[in-house]
Design an enzyme around this catalytic site. Sequence first.
Site, PDB file in Angstrom:
ATOM      1  N   GLU A   1       0.807  -1.211   0.000  1.00 40.02           N
ATOM      2  CA  GLU A   1       0.000   0.000   0.000  1.00 40.02           C
ATOM      3  C   GLU A   1       0.852   1.279   0.000  1.00 40.02           C
ATOM      4  O   GLU A   1       0.356   2.355  -0.310  1.00 40.02           O
ATOM      5  CB  GLU A   1      -0.957  -0.002   1.196  1.00 40.02           C
ATOM      6  CG  GLU A   1      -2.035  -1.076   1.057  1.00 40.02           C
ATOM      7  CD  GLU A   1      -2.807  -1.330   2.329  1.00 40.02           C
ATOM      8  OE1 GLU A   1      -3.986  -1.693   2.232  1.00 40.02           O
ATOM      9  OE2 GLU A   1      -2.246  -1.193   3.439  1.00 40.02           O
TER      10      GLU A   1
ATOM     11  N   GLY B   1     -12.844  -4.024   1.849  1.00 34.57           N
ATOM     12  CA  GLY B   1     -13.955  -4.808   1.301  1.00 34.57           C
ATOM     13  C   GLY B   1     -15.178  -3.914   1.129  1.00 34.57           C
ATOM     14  O   GLY B   1     -15.524  -3.147   2.033  1.00 34.57           O
TER      15      GLY B   1
ATOM     16  N   MET C   1      -9.416  -2.835   8.377  1.00 33.88           N
ATOM     17  CA  MET C   1      -8.920  -3.231   9.693  1.00 33.88           C
ATOM     18  C   MET C   1      -8.059  -2.175  10.404  1.00 33.88           C
ATOM     19  O   MET C   1      -7.431  -2.498  11.411  1.00 33.88           O
ATOM     20  CB  MET C   1      -8.119  -4.541   9.554  1.00 33.88           C
ATOM     21  CG  MET C   1      -8.962  -5.685   9.010  1.00 33.88           C
ATOM     22  SD  MET C   1      -8.020  -7.196   8.704  1.00 33.88           S
ATOM     23  CE  MET C   1      -7.516  -7.664  10.349  1.00 33.88           C
ATOM     24  N   GLU C   2      -8.003  -0.953   9.883  1.00 33.70           N
ATOM     25  CA  GLU C   2      -7.130   0.058  10.513  1.00 33.70           C
ATOM     26  C   GLU C   2      -7.745   1.456  10.636  1.00 33.70           C
ATOM     27  O   GLU C   2      -7.405   2.202  11.567  1.00 33.70           O
ATOM     28  CB  GLU C   2      -5.809   0.215   9.713  1.00 33.70           C
ATOM     29  CG  GLU C   2      -4.948  -1.019   9.649  1.00 33.70           C
ATOM     30  CD  GLU C   2      -5.348  -1.984   8.548  1.00 33.70           C
ATOM     31  OE1 GLU C   2      -6.082  -1.555   7.614  1.00 33.70           O
ATOM     32  OE2 GLU C   2      -4.976  -3.166   8.603  1.00 33.70           O
TER      33      GLU C   2
ATOM     34  N   ASP D   1     -12.204  -6.370  -2.641  1.00 34.68           N
ATOM     35  CA  ASP D   1     -13.101  -7.538  -2.538  1.00 34.68           C
ATOM     36  C   ASP D   1     -14.467  -7.045  -2.065  1.00 34.68           C
ATOM     37  O   ASP D   1     -14.625  -5.883  -1.718  1.00 34.68           O
ATOM     38  CB  ASP D   1     -12.532  -8.565  -1.557  1.00 34.68           C
ATOM     39  CG  ASP D   1     -12.297  -7.964  -0.174  1.00 34.68           C
ATOM     40  OD1 ASP D   1     -11.171  -7.517   0.102  1.00 34.68           O
ATOM     41  OD2 ASP D   1     -13.258  -7.890   0.618  1.00 34.68           O
TER      42      ASP D   1
END
Length: 232
Positions: free
Chosen positions: A13, A79, A176-177, A200
């Site tokens: 990233e 996602g 997740m962050e 996704d």
Amino acid sequence: MKKIGIIGAMELEVEELKGKMVIRRRVEKASMEFLEGKLNNTEVVIVRSGIGKVNAAICAQILCDCFKVTHIINTGVAGSLKNEINIGDIVVSTDVLHHDVDVRVFGYPLGEVPQMGCLAFPADERLTQLAVSSCKEVNPEIAAYKGRIVSGDQFVSDKQVKEEIVSSFQGFCVEMEGASIAHAAYLNHVPFVIIRAISDKADDSAKMDYPSFEKAAAAHSAKLVEHMLPAI
Ligand code: SAH
């Protein structure tokens, strides 16, 4: 003078941004390497935080304390939580929350960290607007959506889990962050924005899709961040 902290959870990233920057100083803290220098004529500190909310929070706090950043941008993949938001599209945060916090037993709404006084951390409106308009310039073929981003220490790859998150929080994407970075930025009064490209659909196809699309998605987001820097 402005100094932009740029966080990516994973190397893929931030690797392109690191490759393009002029590095003046490398500092290691909490097992993370912070690269200070210039990117696109703008003072930046670029760092890979590692995956998950704790790594991200530690990283954002170091950017505030040790580098005195004036803004924080999180770039990466996520996602999708909406049918119309497809793999490759971009979501820019309006606000961000922890979808895995549950203290409802004491009367707090699902997702709210007790005694914080807010459910979701508001992103800086100017940064959000700038990211959306930059996307139209730099990635004209990609749709950019403005909306809520939700985070938890969980890779969402199950239709039912996804549906629960969607109905509880009306998020546009899940990762997740972001909420930890937003949380740290909020406590430190530093304007922030979370920018995520979709890798996704956060359902049963995610396990297959994610590895195929993460690299291209991460590159879309990074390109947008690089482009918007001088206008901040
Ligand atoms: N492939 C990595 C793990 C990636 S975890 C490994 O094997 O080490 C997924 C990363 O992408 C996290 O940083 C998260 O922020 C983001 N992400 C993408 N899709 C996600 C989803 N469906 N649910 C949660 N996080 C997602």
